[in-house]
Scaffold this active site. Structure first.
Site, PDB file in Angstrom:
ATOM      1  N   ASP A  13       0.817  -1.223   0.000  1.00 23.41           N
ATOM      2  CA  ASP A  13       0.000   0.000   0.000  1.00 23.41           C
ATOM      3  C   ASP A  13       0.847   1.268   0.000  1.00 23.41           C
ATOM      4  O   ASP A  13       0.444   2.299   0.535  1.00 23.41           O
ATOM      5  CB  ASP A  13      -0.951   0.037   1.221  1.00 23.41           C
ATOM      6  CG  ASP A  13      -1.748  -1.243   1.351  1.00 23.41           C
ATOM      7  OD1 ASP A  13      -2.259  -1.706   0.326  1.00 23.41           O
ATOM      8  OD2 ASP A  13      -1.843  -1.775   2.466  1.00 23.41           O
ATOM      9  N   GLU A  14       2.014   1.206  -0.587  1.00 24.22           N
ATOM     10  CA  GLU A  14       2.898   2.375  -0.615  1.00 24.22           C
ATOM     11  C   GLU A  14       2.508   3.344  -1.727  1.00 24.22           C
ATOM     12  O   GLU A  14       3.029   4.455  -1.786  1.00 24.22           O
ATOM     13  CB  GLU A  14       4.364   1.949  -0.838  1.00 24.22           C
ATOM     14  CG  GLU A  14       4.948   1.044   0.241  1.00 24.22           C
ATOM     15  CD  GLU A  14       4.782  -0.425  -0.096  1.00 24.22           C
ATOM     16  OE1 GLU A  14       4.024  -0.738  -1.050  1.00 24.22           O
ATOM     17  OE2 GLU A  14       5.386  -1.259   0.591  1.00 24.22           O
ATOM     18  N   LYS A  16       2.144   1.961  -5.145  1.00 23.91           N
ATOM     19  CA  LYS A  16       2.834   1.425  -6.331  1.00 23.91           C
ATOM     20  C   LYS A  16       2.039   1.699  -7.599  1.00 23.91           C
ATOM     21  O   LYS A  16       2.616   1.923  -8.659  1.00 23.91           O
ATOM     22  CB  LYS A  16       3.069  -0.084  -6.182  1.00 23.91           C
ATOM     23  CG  LYS A  16       4.081  -0.414  -5.103  1.00 23.91           C
ATOM     24  CD  LYS A  16       4.249  -1.899  -4.934  1.00 23.91           C
ATOM     25  CE  LYS A  16       2.991  -2.568  -4.439  1.00 23.91           C
ATOM     26  NZ  LYS A  16       2.570  -2.177  -3.080  1.00 23.91           N
ATOM     27  N   GLY A  17       0.699   1.694  -7.456  1.00 23.95           N
ATOM     28  CA  GLY A  17      -0.162   1.964  -8.615  1.00 23.95           C
ATOM     29  C   GLY A  17       0.141   3.342  -9.194  1.00 23.95           C
ATOM     30  O   GLY A  17       0.288   3.500 -10.401  1.00 23.95           O
ATOM     31  N   LYS A  18       0.263   4.302  -8.315  1.00 23.24           N
ATOM     32  CA  LYS A  18       0.557   5.676  -8.749  1.00 23.24           C
ATOM     33  C   LYS A  18       1.928   5.737  -9.439  1.00 23.24           C
ATOM     34  O   LYS A  18       2.094   6.386 -10.471  1.00 23.24           O
ATOM     35  CB  LYS A  18       0.511   6.591  -7.523  1.00 23.24           C
ATOM     36  CG  LYS A  18       1.334   7.840  -7.614  1.00 23.24           C
ATOM     37  CD  LYS A  18       0.521   9.075  -7.930  1.00 23.24           C
ATOM     38  CE  LYS A  18       1.416  10.199  -8.380  1.00 23.24           C
ATOM     39  NZ  LYS A  18       1.168  11.453  -7.786  1.00 23.24           N
ATOM     40  N   GLY A  40      -4.555  -4.148  -5.054  1.00 19.27           N
ATOM     41  CA  GLY A  40      -5.682  -3.343  -5.538  1.00 19.27           C
ATOM     42  C   GLY A  40      -5.282  -2.080  -6.257  1.00 19.27           C
ATOM     43  O   GLY A  40      -4.453  -1.323  -5.782  1.00 19.27           O
ATOM     44  N   HIS A  41      -5.850  -1.889  -7.430  1.00 16.20           N
ATOM     45  CA  HIS A  41      -5.709  -0.605  -8.107  1.00 16.20           C
ATOM     46  C   HIS A  41      -7.114  -0.121  -8.393  1.00 16.20           C
ATOM     47  O   HIS A  41      -7.923  -0.877  -8.924  1.00 16.20           O
ATOM     48  CB  HIS A  41      -4.975  -0.748  -9.445  1.00 16.20           C
ATOM     49  CG  HIS A  41      -3.571  -1.213  -9.287  1.00 16.20           C
ATOM     50  ND1 HIS A  41      -2.650  -0.545  -8.524  1.00 16.20           N
ATOM     51  CD2 HIS A  41      -2.937  -2.282  -9.807  1.00 16.20           C
ATOM     52  CE1 HIS A  41      -1.504  -1.192  -8.575  1.00 16.20           C
ATOM     53  NE2 HIS A  41      -1.655  -2.254  -9.345  1.00 16.20           N
ATOM     54  N   GLN A 223       2.150  -6.069  -3.087  1.00 15.16           N
ATOM     55  CA  GLN A 223       2.479  -6.037  -1.650  1.00 15.16           C
ATOM     56  C   GLN A 223       3.807  -5.291  -1.424  1.00 15.16           C
ATOM     57  O   GLN A 223       4.089  -4.361  -2.142  1.00 15.16           O
ATOM     58  CB  GLN A 223       2.520  -7.455  -1.061  1.00 15.16           C
ATOM     59  CG  GLN A 223       1.145  -8.126  -0.974  1.00 15.16           C
ATOM     60  CD  GLN A 223       0.757  -8.856  -2.227  1.00 15.16           C
ATOM     61  OE1 GLN A 223       1.578  -9.537  -2.821  1.00 15.16           O
ATOM     62  NE2 GLN A 223      -0.470  -8.726  -2.664  1.00 15.16           N
ATOM     63  N   THR A 238       2.967 -12.336   3.069  1.00 12.76           N
ATOM     64  CA  THR A 238       2.176 -12.862   1.964  1.00 12.76           C
ATOM     65  C   THR A 238       2.819 -14.196   1.550  1.00 12.76           C
ATOM     66  O   THR A 238       3.886 -14.546   2.045  1.00 12.76           O
ATOM     67  CB  THR A 238       2.110 -11.810   0.833  1.00 12.76           C
ATOM     68  OG1 THR A 238       1.054 -12.155  -0.037  1.00 12.76           O
ATOM     69  CG2 THR A 238       3.414 -11.689   0.074  1.00 12.76           C
ATOM     70  N   GLY A 301     -11.167  -3.166   2.175  1.00 12.87           N
ATOM     71  CA  GLY A 301     -11.812  -2.071   2.895  1.00 12.87           C
ATOM     72  C   GLY A 301     -11.342  -1.976   4.338  1.00 12.87           C
ATOM     73  O   GLY A 301     -11.817  -1.146   5.104  1.00 12.87           O
ATOM     74  N   ARG A 302     -10.391  -2.833   4.723  1.00 11.53           N
ATOM     75  CA  ARG A 302      -9.917  -2.830   6.121  1.00 11.53           C
ATOM     76  C   ARG A 302      -9.137  -1.559   6.444  1.00 11.53           C
ATOM     77  O   ARG A 302      -8.377  -1.057   5.625  1.00 11.53           O
ATOM     78  CB  ARG A 302      -8.972  -4.020   6.350  1.00 11.53           C
ATOM     79  CG  ARG A 302      -9.703  -5.312   6.610  1.00 11.53           C
ATOM     80  CD  ARG A 302      -8.735  -6.398   6.999  1.00 11.53           C
ATOM     81  NE  ARG A 302      -7.928  -6.841   5.865  1.00 11.53           N
ATOM     82  CZ  ARG A 302      -7.061  -7.842   5.934  1.00 11.53           C
ATOM     83  NH1 ARG A 302      -6.868  -8.480   7.052  1.00 11.53           N
ATOM     84  NH2 ARG A 302      -6.362  -8.205   4.868  1.00 11.53           N
ATOM     85  N   LYS A 330       2.823  10.253  -0.963  1.00 12.86           N
ATOM     86  CA  LYS A 330       1.947  10.777   0.104  1.00 12.86           C
ATOM     87  C   LYS A 330       2.623  11.748   1.061  1.00 12.86           C
ATOM     88  O   LYS A 330       2.254  11.820   2.239  1.00 12.86           O
ATOM     89  CB  LYS A 330       1.324   9.605   0.858  1.00 12.86           C
ATOM     90  CG  LYS A 330       0.372   8.795  -0.014  1.00 12.86           C
ATOM     91  CD  LYS A 330      -0.456   7.851   0.813  1.00 12.86           C
ATOM     92  CE  LYS A 330      -1.819   7.617   0.202  1.00 12.86           C
ATOM     93  NZ  LYS A 330      -2.678   6.756   1.002  1.00 12.86           N
TER      94      LYS A 330
HETATM   95  P1  GDP Z   1      -0.551   0.339  -3.834  1.00 13.07           P
HETATM   96  O1  GDP Z   1      -1.251  -0.960  -3.680  1.00 13.07           O
HETATM   97  O2  GDP Z   1       0.890   0.286  -3.442  1.00 13.07           O
HETATM   98  O3  GDP Z   1      -0.784   0.970  -5.191  1.00 13.07           O
HETATM   99  O4  GDP Z   1      -1.176   1.325  -2.775  1.00 13.07           O
HETATM  100  P2  GDP Z   1      -2.687   1.813  -2.587  1.00 13.07           P
HETATM  101  O5  GDP Z   1      -3.672   1.039  -3.346  1.00 13.07           O
HETATM  102  O6  GDP Z   1      -2.893   1.972  -1.133  1.00 13.07           O
HETATM  103  O7  GDP Z   1      -2.594   3.216  -3.286  1.00 13.07           O
HETATM  104  C1  GDP Z   1      -2.390   4.295  -2.601  1.00 13.07           C
HETATM  105  C2  GDP Z   1      -3.615   5.181  -2.554  1.00 13.07           C
HETATM  106  O8  GDP Z   1      -3.137   6.449  -2.246  1.00 13.07           O
HETATM  107  C3  GDP Z   1      -4.375   5.309  -3.853  1.00 13.07           C
HETATM  108  O9  GDP Z   1      -5.726   5.578  -3.577  1.00 13.07           O
HETATM  109  C4  GDP Z   1      -3.702   6.503  -4.518  1.00 13.07           C
HETATM  110  O10 GDP Z   1      -4.560   7.224  -5.359  1.00 13.07           O
HETATM  111  C5  GDP Z   1      -3.341   7.339  -3.329  1.00 13.07           C
HETATM  112  N1  GDP Z   1      -2.073   8.052  -3.512  1.00 13.07           N
HETATM  113  C6  GDP Z   1      -0.958   7.666  -4.196  1.00 13.07           C
HETATM  114  N2  GDP Z   1       0.010   8.591  -4.096  1.00 13.07           N
HETATM  115  C7  GDP Z   1      -0.497   9.583  -3.315  1.00 13.07           C
HETATM  116  C8  GDP Z   1       0.022  10.810  -2.819  1.00 13.07           C
HETATM  117  O11 GDP Z   1       1.167  11.197  -3.070  1.00 13.07           O
HETATM  118  N3  GDP Z   1      -0.797  11.547  -2.006  1.00 13.07           N
HETATM  119  C9  GDP Z   1      -2.058  11.166  -1.688  1.00 13.07           C
HETATM  120  N4  GDP Z   1      -2.775  11.961  -0.877  1.00 13.07           N
HETATM  121  N5  GDP Z   1      -2.586  10.032  -2.144  1.00 13.07           N
HETATM  122  C10 GDP Z   1      -1.818   9.252  -2.941  1.00 13.07           C
END
Ligand code: GDP
Length: 430
Positions: A13-14, A16-18, A40-41, A223, A238, A301-302, A330
């Site tokens: 949840d870092e 990675k999608g972004k 999840g994306h 992950q 995992t 949703g946790r 973030k």
């Molecule tokens: P992933 O599984 O590593 O992609 O992580 P998540 O699914 O938790 O994705 C991170 C969430 O934070 C997504 O809803 C992104 O849109 C959001 N997000 C990503 N980068 C940033 C950021 O720099 N700032 C904020 N506020 N939200 C972000």
């Protein structure tokens, strides 16, 4: 053209999608290398929200071939549902390629996971109950069924008969459940086979050829490093290996093909489910991080547990993955804290650990040693370059980078693509 790897440096949840989205413009192939339908994306398109848990997010770009490599476990029903979902919002899933070597999640994996988690009671791992762990278990036990088995009905039936004998005994005699019928499973899976046929290929060859032709390849992990089956906080991990070494094994390429290893690092730390988390904040600061950062799982949703930045685990991730750069996400969430804590070491049993402790029990008892940095009040979401960031934010970033021994290449200050600040090649902070 060498390959790049994107890897999470914390407990997932870092963002990675972004990061993948930011890099996608320059990529021709995006390859998912481990995990299953538990990453999840969230995609917003045509006014609809679509959650992709298996298909790499590269599928959103017409110029990208999305690849699911050998090390991913695939639930074909979920895969087809995601493909249908994409089509429904006008995205063509025909550029999706799946390795024939991928192991499949079968109905008994879901059933077994449900009953074993229940059996573990308060010691349950808090899995996503998608059958992913049991599918990896059967892969190691060499009783797994692979995507390629779908295309030889005789083999499919034979393998399924053998494995169901044992699974049904387990389900009925140990857990008091009803047995599963081979016939129904075969019928369903043969139906899936017809729809999947055109997507299945030798993905190692495909990736190799793309690299030879000078196309760019991004290997995308799900992950994060601390959830790695071998290197993470076992057993609260995992059931696969997010570390970059596994990216090579799964994609089927050698280490000399990779020149960029991008560690995705959230500006604070979160963790879903059970397991040790030394910098967790149980007070109002942790609450505030969770609220400002919208820390709820995409898949489950946790609510995520939240805490301060942990440089010890980042150093560990840098070492394990051979990080060449950090993509910090973030940072905007940290606005408004008077001071920010950064964990630089742990104390356990009267000793100080600068590195990840060598024994799991020590990590469970680890007390963070904090350094306090000045916070900032400014809203960062409008920043478009490093120069737009307040001085305190730049100090915070420099300190993270220094503690990890890895340069920062991009900082993200919001979910949108333009909210990504690239540091220039000279490393100037603008
Ligand atoms: P992933 O599984 O590593 O992609 O992580 P998540 O699914 O938790 O994705 C991170 C969430 O934070 C997504 O809803 C992104 O849109 C959001 N997000 C990503 N980068 C940033 C950021 O720099 N700032 C904020 N506020 N939200 C972000």
């Amino acid at each position: 053209m060498p390959a790049s790897i994107v890897v999470g440096t914390q407990w997932g949840d870092e963002g990675k999608g972004k990061a993948t989205d930011y890099l996608a413009d320059r990529m021709d192939l995006v390859v998912r290398y481990q995990g299953g339908n538990n990453a999840g994306h969230t995609i917003l398109a045509e006014g609809r929200t679509l959650k992709l848990q298996l298909i790499p997010s590269g599928i959103l770009y017409p110029h990208i071939t999305s690849v699911i490599a050998d090390g991913v476990v695939v639930d074909p029903r979920v895969l087809l549902e995601e493909m249908d979902g994409l089509e429904a919002i006008g995205i063509d899933p025909s550029r999706l390629v799946v390795s024939g070597n991928c192991h499949m999640i079968m109905p008994y994996h879901l059933e077994v996971e449900k009953v074993t988690e229940r059996f573990l009671g308060k010691n349950a791992l808090g899995t996503t109950k998608r059958g992913i762990g049991p599918a990896y278990g059967d892969k190691a036990a060499r009783i797994g069924l692979r995507i390629q088995d779908l295309f030889d009905e005789k083999i499919l039936r034979e393998k399924l008969d053998i494995v169901l004998k044992e699974k049904n005994l387990l389900l009925t005699r140990v857990y008091g459940r009803l047995p599963l019928a081979a016939g129904t499973i075969v019928d369903d899976y043969l139906r899936y086979a017809e729809r999947l046929r055109s997507h299945v290929a030798d993905t190692s060859k495909l990736i190799h050829e793309a690299l030879r032709e000078g196309r760019s390849v991004l290997l995308e992990g799900a992950q994060g490093t601390m959830l790695d089956l071998d290197k993470g906080t076992y057993p609260f991990v995992t059931s696969s290996n997010p570390v970059t070494g596994y990216a090579l094994a799964s994609a089927g390429i050698g280490p000399r093909e990779v020149d960029r290893v991008i560690g995705i690092t959230k500006a604070y730390v979160t963790r879903v489910g059970a397991g040790p988390f030394p910098t967790e904040d149980h007070g109002p600061d942790g609450e505030r991080l969770g609220e400002r950062g919208k820390e709820f799982g995409t898949v489950t949703g946790r609510k995520r547990r939240c805490g301060w930045f942990d440089a010890v685990i980042l150093r560990y991730a840098a070492r394990l993955n051979g990080l060449s750069e950090l993509f910090v996400t973030k940072l905007d969430v940290l606005s408004g804290f008077r001071t920010l804590k950064v964990c630089t070491a742990y104390r356990a049993d009267g000793e100080t650990f600068d590195d990840f402790p060598p024994h799991q029990s020590l990590f469970h008892r680890a007390e963070p040693v904090y350094e306090e940095l000045e916070g900032w009040d400014e809203d960062l979401t409008q920043a478009r370059s490093f120069g737009d960031l307040p001085a305190a934010a730049r100090v915070y970033l420099d300190r993270i980078s220094e503690l990890a021994g890895v340069p920062i290449s991009v900082v993200s200050v919001g979910p949108d693509r333009e909210q990504s600040l690239a540091r220039d090649a000279a490393g100037a902070t603008g």
